[in-house]
Scaffold this motif. Structure first.
Motif, PDB file in Angstrom:
ATOM      1  N   GLY A 147     -71.078  70.001 118.107  1.00  0.00           N
ATOM      2  CA  GLY A 147     -69.903  70.406 118.817  1.00  0.00           C
ATOM      3  C   GLY A 147     -68.706  69.630 118.425  1.00  0.00           C
ATOM      4  N   LYS A 148     -67.568  70.128 118.644  1.00  0.00           N
ATOM      5  CA  LYS A 148     -66.464  69.541 118.187  1.00  0.00           C
ATOM      6  C   LYS A 148     -66.185  68.043 118.286  1.00  0.00           C
ATOM      7  CE  LYS A 148     -63.597  73.958 117.900  1.00  0.00           C
ATOM      8  NZ  LYS A 148     -62.233  74.527 118.568  1.00  0.00           N
ATOM      9  N   ALA A 149     -66.790  67.674 119.506  1.00  0.00           N
ATOM     10  CA  ALA A 149     -66.519  66.130 119.601  1.00  0.00           C
ATOM     11  C   ALA A 149     -67.335  65.264 118.807  1.00  0.00           C
ATOM     12  CB  ALA A 149     -67.090  65.832 121.103  1.00  0.00           C
ATOM     13  N   GLU A 150     -68.343  66.051 118.065  1.00  0.00           N
ATOM     14  CA  GLU A 150     -69.211  65.147 117.213  1.00  0.00           C
ATOM     15  C   GLU A 150     -68.760  65.345 115.538  1.00  0.00           C
ATOM     16  OE1 GLU A 150     -73.680  65.021 117.944  1.00  0.00           O
ATOM     17  OE2 GLU A 150     -72.942  66.634 119.471  1.00  0.00           O
ATOM     18  N   LEU A 151     -68.029  66.784 115.470  1.00  0.00           N
ATOM     19  CA  LEU A 151     -67.529  66.990 114.053  1.00  0.00           C
ATOM     20  C   LEU A 151     -66.922  65.662 113.243  1.00  0.00           C
ATOM     21  CD1 LEU A 151     -66.789  70.766 114.465  1.00  0.00           C
ATOM     22  CD2 LEU A 151     -68.477  69.891 113.168  1.00  0.00           C
ATOM     23  N   PRO A 152     -66.123  65.353 113.852  1.00  0.00           N
ATOM     24  CA  PRO A 152     -65.267  64.126 112.900  1.00  0.00           C
ATOM     25  C   PRO A 152     -66.248  63.027 112.373  1.00  0.00           C
ATOM     26  CG  PRO A 152     -64.036  64.724 114.990  1.00  0.00           C
ATOM     27  CD  PRO A 152     -65.379  65.228 114.953  1.00  0.00           C
ATOM     28  N   GLU A 153     -66.982  62.677 113.133  1.00  0.00           N
ATOM     29  CA  GLU A 153     -67.888  61.294 112.627  1.00  0.00           C
ATOM     30  C   GLU A 153     -68.964  62.121 111.600  1.00  0.00           C
ATOM     31  OE1 GLU A 153     -71.399  60.513 115.775  1.00  0.00           O
ATOM     32  OE2 GLU A 153     -69.472  60.692 116.498  1.00  0.00           O
ATOM     33  N   ARG A 154     -69.150  63.188 111.615  1.00  0.00           N
ATOM     34  CA  ARG A 154     -69.976  63.765 110.634  1.00  0.00           C
ATOM     35  C   ARG A 154     -69.616  64.445 109.433  1.00  0.00           C
ATOM     36  NH1 ARG A 154     -74.635  65.897 113.967  1.00  0.00           N
ATOM     37  NH2 ARG A 154     -75.499  66.744 112.320  1.00  0.00           N
ATOM     38  N   LEU A 155     -68.023  64.407 109.461  1.00  0.00           N
ATOM     39  CA  LEU A 155     -67.291  65.201 108.553  1.00  0.00           C
ATOM     40  C   LEU A 155     -67.454  64.810 107.217  1.00  0.00           C
ATOM     41  CD1 LEU A 155     -65.306  67.361 107.759  1.00  0.00           C
ATOM     42  CD2 LEU A 155     -63.594  65.988 108.292  1.00  0.00           C
ATOM     43  N   ALA A 156     -67.482  63.363 106.923  1.00  0.00           N
ATOM     44  CA  ALA A 156     -67.522  62.649 105.586  1.00  0.00           C
ATOM     45  C   ALA A 156     -68.668  63.342 104.610  1.00  0.00           C
ATOM     46  CB  ALA A 156     -67.326  61.350 105.489  1.00  0.00           C
ATOM     47  N   GLN A 157     -70.066  63.028 105.245  1.00  0.00           N
ATOM     48  CA  GLN A 157     -71.044  63.490 104.496  1.00  0.00           C
ATOM     49  C   GLN A 157     -71.286  65.036 104.127  1.00  0.00           C
ATOM     50  OE1 GLN A 157     -73.191  61.189 103.155  1.00  0.00           O
ATOM     51  NE2 GLN A 157     -74.571  62.753 102.510  1.00  0.00           N
ATOM     52  N   VAL A 158     -70.695  65.913 105.151  1.00  0.00           N
ATOM     53  CA  VAL A 158     -70.751  67.068 105.173  1.00  0.00           C
ATOM     54  C   VAL A 158     -69.945  67.663 103.989  1.00  0.00           C
ATOM     55  CG1 VAL A 158     -70.406  69.408 106.135  1.00  0.00           C
ATOM     56  CG2 VAL A 158     -71.706  67.712 107.374  1.00  0.00           C
ATOM     57  N   LEU A 159     -68.794  67.164 104.046  1.00  0.00           N
ATOM     58  CA  LEU A 159     -67.682  67.509 102.744  1.00  0.00           C
ATOM     59  C   LEU A 159     -68.506  67.001 101.572  1.00  0.00           C
ATOM     60  CD1 LEU A 159     -64.267  66.203 104.216  1.00  0.00           C
ATOM     61  CD2 LEU A 159     -65.074  68.599 104.042  1.00  0.00           C
ATOM     62  N   HIS A 160     -68.855  65.703 101.392  1.00  0.00           N
ATOM     63  CA  HIS A 160     -69.681  65.326 100.256  1.00  0.00           C
ATOM     64  C   HIS A 160     -70.513  66.410  99.717  1.00  0.00           C
ATOM     65  CE1 HIS A 160     -71.230  62.476  97.308  1.00  0.00           C
ATOM     66  NE2 HIS A 160     -72.371  62.533  97.853  1.00  0.00           N
ATOM     67  N   VAL A 161     -71.601  66.847 100.419  1.00  0.00           N
ATOM     68  CA  VAL A 161     -72.530  67.895 100.412  1.00  0.00           C
ATOM     69  C   VAL A 161     -71.909  69.152  99.631  1.00  0.00           C
ATOM     70  CG1 VAL A 161     -74.634  69.069 101.146  1.00  0.00           C
ATOM     71  CG2 VAL A 161     -74.329  66.780 101.676  1.00  0.00           C
ATOM     72  N   ILE A 162     -70.918  69.633 100.599  1.00  0.00           N
ATOM     73  CA  ILE A 162     -70.211  70.905 100.175  1.00  0.00           C
ATOM     74  C   ILE A 162     -69.745  70.904  98.567  1.00  0.00           C
ATOM     75  CG2 ILE A 162     -68.445  72.428 100.655  1.00  0.00           C
ATOM     76  CD1 ILE A 162     -69.103  72.127 103.639  1.00  0.00           C
ATOM     77  N   TYR A 163     -69.203  69.568  98.529  1.00  0.00           N
ATOM     78  CA  TYR A 163     -68.336  69.321  97.111  1.00  0.00           C
ATOM     79  C   TYR A 163     -69.562  69.461  95.999  1.00  0.00           C
ATOM     80  CZ  TYR A 163     -65.119  67.345  93.740  1.00  0.00           C
ATOM     81  OH  TYR A 163     -64.086  67.153  92.730  1.00  0.00           O
ATOM     82  N   LEU A 164     -70.676  68.841  96.245  1.00  0.00           N
ATOM     83  CA  LEU A 164     -71.702  68.657  95.276  1.00  0.00           C
ATOM     84  C   LEU A 164     -72.521  70.054  94.933  1.00  0.00           C
ATOM     85  CD1 LEU A 164     -74.039  65.473  96.770  1.00  0.00           C
ATOM     86  CD2 LEU A 164     -72.647  65.748  94.379  1.00  0.00           C
ATOM     87  N   VAL A 165     -72.218  70.930  96.218  1.00  0.00           N
ATOM     88  CA  VAL A 165     -72.884  72.119  96.011  1.00  0.00           C
ATOM     89  C   VAL A 165     -71.748  72.818  95.072  1.00  0.00           C
ATOM     90  CG1 VAL A 165     -73.121  74.299  97.017  1.00  0.00           C
ATOM     91  CG2 VAL A 165     -74.111  72.363  98.174  1.00  0.00           C
ATOM     92  N   PHE A 166     -70.566  72.867  95.151  1.00  0.00           N
ATOM     93  CA  PHE A 166     -69.367  73.275  94.438  1.00  0.00           C
ATOM     94  C   PHE A 166     -69.661  72.931  92.977  1.00  0.00           C
ATOM     95  CE2 PHE A 166     -65.754  73.147  92.315  1.00  0.00           C
ATOM     96  CZ  PHE A 166     -65.253  74.580  92.211  1.00  0.00           C
ATOM     97  N   ASN A 167     -69.951  71.715  92.721  1.00  0.00           N
ATOM     98  CA  ASN A 167     -69.963  70.981  91.473  1.00  0.00           C
ATOM     99  C   ASN A 167     -71.076  71.543  90.740  1.00  0.00           C
ATOM    100  OD1 ASN A 167     -67.719  69.469  91.592  1.00  0.00           O
ATOM    101  ND2 ASN A 167     -68.645  67.657  92.359  1.00  0.00           N
ATOM    102  N   GLU A 168     -72.124  71.769  91.335  1.00  0.00           N
ATOM    103  CA  GLU A 168     -73.316  72.249  90.701  1.00  0.00           C
ATOM    104  C   GLU A 168     -73.215  73.736  90.330  1.00  0.00           C
ATOM    105  OE1 GLU A 168     -77.177  72.625  88.950  1.00  0.00           O
ATOM    106  OE2 GLU A 168     -76.097  70.616  89.523  1.00  0.00           O
ATOM    107  N   GLY A 169     -72.222  74.497  91.246  1.00  0.00           N
ATOM    108  CA  GLY A 169     -71.816  75.909  90.496  1.00  0.00           C
ATOM    109  C   GLY A 169     -70.772  75.868  89.535  1.00  0.00           C
ATOM    110  N   TYR A 170     -69.932  74.829  89.700  1.00  0.00           N
ATOM    111  CA  TYR A 170     -68.784  74.706  88.709  1.00  0.00           C
ATOM    112  C   TYR A 170     -69.187  74.328  87.218  1.00  0.00           C
ATOM    113  CZ  TYR A 170     -64.476  73.167  86.502  1.00  0.00           C
ATOM    114  OH  TYR A 170     -63.078  73.009  85.966  1.00  0.00           O
TER     115      TYR A 170
END
Length: 415
Positions: A174-197
């Motif tokens: 839920g939106k209340a939990e999103l901010p505290e989980r955001l950094a790790q999720v952004l890191h993973v999405i970036y890793l996914v992109f880097n593997e594609g790039y």
């Protein structure tokens, strides 16, 4: 194209989304992975040029789930409880309009949040995400993080066991939990992109399917949680992906940024990326992704390589290093320093970095050192550094580029 080639292409472009949906439907990572392989095995047996489905994703999800149910029923004595489990996986009459379901669109994001759950040990989250979201092998992940493959495998097994034992929900919080989980999720999405790039291994420099999926996930996350760091990450991905068509020549050989045909850059992506980068940098708190977006924006704005503002780039790298110290960032800064102050100034930075154990195994560090030595007119030392980089590199086009540089040194020596 033969059916086997078509299936291979579909596996590259669809398998991770199929897996993400099967995990949600079957409620277990291992069961879903088995179902994924069963589905593609069935496709290899049943599909011909005339019978390849219009929606292979929906077909594979359906086939995988049916086979999972069959396995469950065959492995049990079919008592009432087991029958209920099997029936719950595929209720009679359930619509299978997979492609039109909004739930399916979120399955990859669900998968990332599950892999990044706080109950999973931190060192296992990234390995788990790269395995399940990107489909990398344990060997590829081990090479990327410079750790033994058995260590990676153990981390992934422990993460799956933790998910199962702790009943970690397969959901976007839920939106209340999103901010505290955001950094790790952004890191993973970036890793996914880097593997594609820039694929970590294999015959191609780019995996367009992974890059596109990371951008899609970035857009979805921005809708869920408007945040300057999400804007920054999406800006980075758009600006870097805008150069995709120019990153190799017609023969598939790697083209350095300075040599790329900038008329091939996607101007629509650049406009969107620049706007998002500006928003991220204007935020009250400027984070790592915003600074990286500003760096990507400087490259995107330059009409030619000579127009690049290297002084500004070094300043941005200084800020980024202050916010997030990293030897890889320092290596990138050294490249900018070499363009601002010359290769001698950058060489001392890289030589210091290569004394670190992890960086000593990083092929791009040795490649940068080789380039600086080549520009300084020290061919014998440059050759040694290129050979070291080549021995550590696992990516086809990068290997070809390094061999080309070595051949150029040999040609120069013969003249």
């Amino acid at each position: 194209m033969s059916p086997s080639q078509t299936i291979e292409g579909i596996y590259r472009s669809h398998s991770r989304r199929v897996l993400a949906t099967l995990i949600r439907l079957l409620g277990d990572f291992d069961r879903a992975e088995e179902a994924l392989h069963d589905a593609f095995a069935a496709a290899a047996q049943q599909w011909t040029e005339e019978t390849i489905p219009a929606n292979p994703y929906a077909w594979l999800v359906s086939a995988g789930r049916f086979r999972a149910i069959d396995h469950i029923r065959r492995r049990t004595r079919f008592d009432a409880a087991r029958s209920d489990i099997a029936d719950s996986l595929y209720p009679e009459g359930e619509a299978m309009e997979i492609a039109e379901s909004q739930e399916i669109e979120d399955d990859m994001l669900r998968l990332i949040f599950t892999c990044c759950h706080p109950l999973i040990p931190a060192e296992a989250r990234t390995a788990m995400a790269l395995r399940e979201v990107c489909g990398l092998t344990t060997e590829e992940i081990a090479h990327a993080f410079l750790i033994p493959a058995p260590t990676v495998a153990q981390r992934i097994v422990r993460a799956k066991n933790r998910i199962r034992a702790a009943h970690i929900p397969y959901e976007v919080p839920g939106k209340a939990e999103l901010p505290e989980r955001l950094a790790q999720v952004l890191h993973v999405i970036y890793l996914v992109f880097n593997e594609g790039y820039s694929a970590s291994s294999g015959p191609a420099i780019v995996r367009a399917d992974l890059a596109a999926e990371a951008i899609r996930l970035g857009r979805l996350l921005l809708q869920l949680l408007p945040d300057s760091e999400v804007e920054g990450l999406l800006a980075i991905m758009l600006l870097q992906d805008s150069r995709r068509l120019a990153r190799t020549d017609v023969a598939g050989d790697l083209m350095l940024l300075a040599d790329q045909d900038r008329s091939l850059w996607d101007r629509g992506q650049i406009r969107e990326g620049l706007a998002l980068a500006a928003l991220a940098m204007a935020a009250e708190s400027v984070g790592n992704y915003a600074l990286q977006a500003a760096i990507a924006a400087e490259h995107a704005r330059a009409e030619t390589s000579d127009d690049t503002d290297w002084r500004q780039l070094v300043t941005l790298y200084d800020l980024l290093l202050t916010a997030s110290p990293s030897p890889v960032i320092e290596l990138n800064r050294a490249v900018a320093v070499s363009m601002r102050d010359g290769p001698a100034a950058a060489l001392s930075i890289v030589e210091r970095l290569l004394h670190e154990e992890r960086m000593a195994r990083y092929h791009l560090g040795h490649a940068a050192k080789a380039d600086f030595l080549r520009r300084l007119g020290r061919p014998d030392e440059a050759r040694q550094a290129y050979e070291t980089a080549l021995s550590l590199c696992q990516q086809g086009p990068e290997q070809a580029f390094l061999r080309k540089r070595l051949a150029e040194l040999d040609d120069t020596a013969r003249q």
